[in-house]
Scaffold this motif. Structure first.
Motif, PDB file in Angstrom:
ATOM      1  N   ALA A   1      -8.298  -4.912  -6.967  1.00 39.51           N
ATOM      2  CA  ALA A   1      -7.575  -3.141  -6.189  1.00 39.51           C
ATOM      3  C   ALA A   1      -8.485  -3.679  -5.477  1.00 39.51           C
ATOM      4  O   ALA A   1      -9.611  -3.205  -5.394  1.00 39.51           O
ATOM      5  CB  ALA A   1      -7.060  -2.370  -7.025  1.00 39.51           C
TER       6      ALA A   1
ATOM      7  N   ARG B   1      -8.701   0.365  -2.777  1.00 38.94           N
ATOM      8  CA  ARG B   1      -8.819   2.148  -1.709  1.00 38.94           C
ATOM      9  C   ARG B   1      -9.336   2.255  -1.594  1.00 38.94           C
ATOM     10  O   ARG B   1     -10.492   2.960  -1.979  1.00 38.94           O
ATOM     11  CB  ARG B   1      -7.676   2.649  -2.942  1.00 38.94           C
ATOM     12  CG  ARG B   1      -7.158   3.478  -3.559  1.00 38.94           C
ATOM     13  CD  ARG B   1      -6.105   3.080  -3.193  1.00 38.94           C
ATOM     14  NE  ARG B   1      -4.917   4.582  -2.171  1.00 38.94           N
ATOM     15  CZ  ARG B   1      -4.408   5.466  -2.879  1.00 38.94           C
ATOM     16  NH1 ARG B   1      -4.153   5.110  -4.167  1.00 38.94           N
ATOM     17  NH2 ARG B   1      -3.171   6.413  -2.514  1.00 38.94           N
ATOM     18  N   ASN B   2      -9.029   2.962  -0.007  1.00 43.11           N
ATOM     19  CA  ASN B   2     -10.094   4.171   0.323  1.00 43.11           C
ATOM     20  C   ASN B   2     -11.395   3.315   0.989  1.00 43.11           C
ATOM     21  O   ASN B   2     -12.646   3.704   1.042  1.00 43.11           O
ATOM     22  CB  ASN B   2      -9.916   5.388  -0.079  1.00 43.11           C
ATOM     23  CG  ASN B   2      -9.017   5.858  -0.361  1.00 43.11           C
ATOM     24  OD1 ASN B   2      -8.369   5.941   1.050  1.00 43.11           O
ATOM     25  ND2 ASN B   2      -8.438   7.086  -1.126  1.00 43.11           N
TER      26      ASN B   2
ATOM     27  N   ASN C   1      -6.726   4.185  -7.553  1.00 38.96           N
ATOM     28  CA  ASN C   1      -6.099   5.073  -7.041  1.00 38.96           C
ATOM     29  C   ASN C   1      -7.479   6.323  -6.315  1.00 38.96           C
ATOM     30  O   ASN C   1      -7.945   5.792  -6.074  1.00 38.96           O
ATOM     31  CB  ASN C   1      -5.422   6.421  -8.263  1.00 38.96           C
ATOM     32  CG  ASN C   1      -6.109   7.620  -8.499  1.00 38.96           C
ATOM     33  OD1 ASN C   1      -7.627   7.763  -8.488  1.00 38.96           O
ATOM     34  ND2 ASN C   1      -5.589   8.899  -9.547  1.00 38.96           N
ATOM     35  N   GLY C   2      -5.976   6.662  -5.257  1.00 41.02           N
ATOM     36  CA  GLY C   2      -7.358   7.400  -4.117  1.00 41.02           C
ATOM     37  C   GLY C   2      -8.271   8.087  -4.776  1.00 41.02           C
ATOM     38  O   GLY C   2      -8.975   8.867  -3.932  1.00 41.02           O
TER      39      GLY C   2
ATOM     40  N   ASP D   1      -1.520   7.969  -8.011  1.00 45.02           N
ATOM     41  CA  ASP D   1      -2.525   9.002  -7.475  1.00 45.02           C
ATOM     42  C   ASP D   1      -2.528  10.179  -7.701  1.00 45.02           C
ATOM     43  O   ASP D   1      -2.954  11.183  -7.693  1.00 45.02           O
ATOM     44  CB  ASP D   1      -1.837   9.135  -6.396  1.00 45.02           C
ATOM     45  CG  ASP D   1      -2.187   8.619  -5.582  1.00 45.02           C
ATOM     46  OD1 ASP D   1      -3.206   7.832  -5.921  1.00 45.02           O
ATOM     47  OD2 ASP D   1      -2.039   7.748  -3.800  1.00 45.02           O
TER      48      ASP D   1
ATOM     49  N   ASN E   1       1.121  -1.144  -0.098  1.00 43.78           N
ATOM     50  CA  ASN E   1      -0.355  -0.040   0.312  1.00 43.78           C
ATOM     51  C   ASN E   1       0.867   1.244   0.165  1.00 43.78           C
ATOM     52  O   ASN E   1       2.032   1.070   0.229  1.00 43.78           O
ATOM     53  CB  ASN E   1      -1.304   0.122   0.716  1.00 43.78           C
ATOM     54  CG  ASN E   1      -0.575   0.210   2.824  1.00 43.78           C
ATOM     55  OD1 ASN E   1       0.811   0.013   2.477  1.00 43.78           O
ATOM     56  ND2 ASN E   1      -0.833  -1.001   3.501  1.00 43.78           N
ATOM     57  N   ARG E   2      -0.219   2.481   0.051  1.00 37.35           N
ATOM     58  CA  ARG E   2       1.078   3.601   0.291  1.00 37.35           C
ATOM     59  C   ARG E   2       1.409   4.049   1.261  1.00 37.35           C
ATOM     60  O   ARG E   2       2.812   4.754   0.389  1.00 37.35           O
ATOM     61  CB  ARG E   2      -0.008   4.598  -0.343  1.00 37.35           C
ATOM     62  CG  ARG E   2      -1.203   4.422  -1.225  1.00 37.35           C
ATOM     63  CD  ARG E   2       0.049   4.655  -2.645  1.00 37.35           C
ATOM     64  NE  ARG E   2       0.742   5.552  -3.345  1.00 37.35           N
ATOM     65  CZ  ARG E   2       1.458   5.251  -4.011  1.00 37.35           C
ATOM     66  NH1 ARG E   2       1.702   4.621  -4.486  1.00 37.35           N
ATOM     67  NH2 ARG E   2       1.719   6.457  -4.090  1.00 37.35           N
TER      68      ARG E   2
ATOM     69  N   ASP F   1      -5.418  -2.110   1.451  1.00 37.39           N
ATOM     70  CA  ASP F   1      -6.280  -0.574   1.643  1.00 37.39           C
ATOM     71  C   ASP F   1      -4.701  -0.585   2.249  1.00 37.39           C
ATOM     72  O   ASP F   1      -3.982  -0.473   2.885  1.00 37.39           O
ATOM     73  CB  ASP F   1      -7.392  -0.679   1.812  1.00 37.39           C
ATOM     74  CG  ASP F   1      -7.548   0.287   1.118  1.00 37.39           C
ATOM     75  OD1 ASP F   1      -7.299   1.592   0.525  1.00 37.39           O
ATOM     76  OD2 ASP F   1      -9.329   0.472   1.633  1.00 37.39           O
ATOM     77  N   ASP F   2      -4.872   1.196   2.100  1.00 40.75           N
ATOM     78  CA  ASP F   2      -3.820   2.317   3.135  1.00 40.75           C
ATOM     79  C   ASP F   2      -4.523   2.101   4.480  1.00 40.75           C
ATOM     80  O   ASP F   2      -3.376   2.124   5.483  1.00 40.75           O
ATOM     81  CB  ASP F   2      -4.192   3.457   2.262  1.00 40.75           C
ATOM     82  CG  ASP F   2      -3.379   3.352   0.878  1.00 40.75           C
ATOM     83  OD1 ASP F   2      -2.883   2.966   0.782  1.00 40.75           O
ATOM     84  OD2 ASP F   2      -4.072   4.759   0.394  1.00 40.75           O
TER      85      ASP F   2
ATOM     86  N   ASP G   1      -4.356  -8.020  -2.169  1.00 33.66           N
ATOM     87  CA  ASP G   1      -4.381  -6.504  -2.466  1.00 33.66           C
ATOM     88  C   ASP G   1      -4.477  -6.207  -1.224  1.00 33.66           C
ATOM     89  O   ASP G   1      -4.770  -6.006  -0.394  1.00 33.66           O
ATOM     90  CB  ASP G   1      -5.313  -5.819  -3.259  1.00 33.66           C
ATOM     91  CG  ASP G   1      -4.591  -4.139  -3.497  1.00 33.66           C
ATOM     92  OD1 ASP G   1      -3.540  -4.020  -3.480  1.00 33.66           O
ATOM     93  OD2 ASP G   1      -5.245  -2.863  -3.739  1.00 33.66           O
TER      94      ASP G   1
ATOM     95  N   ASP H   1      -7.834  -1.618 -11.406  1.00 38.03           N
ATOM     96  CA  ASP H   1      -6.737  -0.869 -11.001  1.00 38.03           C
ATOM     97  C   ASP H   1      -7.703   0.603 -10.976  1.00 38.03           C
ATOM     98  O   ASP H   1      -8.753   1.136 -11.263  1.00 38.03           O
ATOM     99  CB  ASP H   1      -5.678  -0.031 -10.859  1.00 38.03           C
ATOM    100  CG  ASP H   1      -4.784  -0.711  -9.653  1.00 38.03           C
ATOM    101  OD1 ASP H   1      -4.882  -0.425  -8.660  1.00 38.03           O
ATOM    102  OD2 ASP H   1      -3.952   0.874  -9.900  1.00 38.03           O
TER     103      ASP H   1
END
Length: 341
Positions: free
Chosen positions: A228, A230-231, A268-269, A315, A146-147, A191-192, A189, A266
């Motif tokens: 994927a 994300r958030n 992004n944020g 991002d 993750n990020r 997540d952040d 995957d 995929d």
């Protein structure tokens, strides 16, 4: 398949995606509006056909992947549009990038053909750093990062047929070993916030702090699977006997169809998502985008290359991927797509 790519671990996700998402007939690059392709220059000594994958970014304009240079699969980053050869760990001939965090640390796996050694690495400004296997387990099999730099993967146990899921938290000296959530057998995957997307037999599962939340079916489709997370948002697809449908799960219980697509790759944020639009009568598709759930148009053809697709959404709002005049299962040349309004 050339042995340069013959890896059942690191490359499995990419290889499966390529097989399922093989690019179809080239899109016409009409006008200057939409997602314009930029072919990135290869470093000196690189295979002219590319023979690699551009799969990662730091979210701030650096793009990173693995390409054959001087007959080795090496890490290459692009900064300001120019290639920087990062190399391969000493004693290894193969280094496949799996991700990059927001601090610019690159994560991947390296292979030594002579000994069969397979090691996870990080790469930063000071060079490559190989991870040590934790006591009682084999080497960590990296699947995603993750990020903030938390890595998720699997650890082999004393039983050759058994691996356990594990998280290697950013900056930690040892991984946290987990149990498989019910109905799952793979890791996709992370997540952040540490939530993990697990691959399931019939449906995928989002797991966090011991709580499992299966992905819900969408009307007319079942077997929901994510590509994927994300958030808290998952993108992927669901299928029926005849076709598949690209899906965005705003929460695991709330699926929304992504209009015009049959697979989402995929995001992004900011929710920018890459996927594939089906070509009627074929199993192929053309790369497309969504902004949240709103269709965002197709990705332009990179030069004269006939096959192309993104593997990652940065991002900074850039799609990151490859192009080739043959099948993409052995890689291609590096490409990024940016929106030109």
């Amino acid at each position: 398949m050339n042995k340069m790519w013959a890896r059942s671990g690191v490359l499995a996700t990419v290889a499966i995606a390529v097989a399922a998402l093989a690019a179809g007939p080239a899109q016409a690059a009409t006008g200057r509006l939409g997602w314009q392709a930029t072919l990135l220059p290869l470093p000196a000594g690189a295979n002219p056909a590319g023979r690699g994958y551009l799969t990662a970014s730091d979210g701030h304009g650096e793009y990173t992947g693995s390409f054959i240079v001087d007959n080795k699969l090496q890490v290459v980053s692009w900064r300001g549009g120019k290639p920087v050869l990062r190399g391969v760990p000493d004693g290894f001939e193969w280094a496949m990038v799996q991700g990059e965090d927001s601090a610019g640390r690159v994560y991947g796996e390296a292979l030594d053909y002579d000994t069969g050694a397979d090691r996870t690495f990080t790469l930063d400004a000071t060079g490559f750093h190989l991870w040590a296997a934790p006591p009682g387990y084999g080497d960590f099999g990296l699947h995603a990062v993750n990020r903030r730099g938390d890595a998720v993967g699997t650890l082999p146990t004393g039983d050759p047929a058994k691996h356990l899921p594990a998280v290697w938290p950013a900056g930690a000296t040892a991984p946290t070993v987990l149990d498989w959530p019910a109905g799952t057998d793979g890791v996709t995957d992370i997540d952040d916030d540490g939530a993990i997307l697990f691959n399931g037999f019939q449906r995928d599962v989002v797991w966090k702090n011991g709580v499992s939340r299966p992905l819900a079916d969408i009307a007319g489709f079942s077997n929901p699977h994510g590509s994927a997370i994300r958030n808290g948002v998952v993108v992927g697809f669901a299928s029926n006997a005849n076709t598949s449908q690209a899906v965005r799960w705003t929460t695991p219980e709330n699926p929304v169809p992504l209009t015009g697509g049959d697979y989402a790759i995929d995001l992004n944020g900011g929710g920018l998502t890459a996927g594939l639009a089906p070509i009627p009568g074929t199993s192929a598709g053309n790369p497309i985008a969504w902004r949240g759930t709103i269709p965002g148009g197709g990705l332009k053809q990179p030069g004269s290359y006939l096959s192309y697709q993104p593997f990652h959404v940065s991002d900074d709002g850039t799609f990151v991927g490859c192009a080739s005049n043959g099948p993409l299962d052995e890689g291609g040349v590096p490409v990024i797509w940016r929106f030109n309004p």
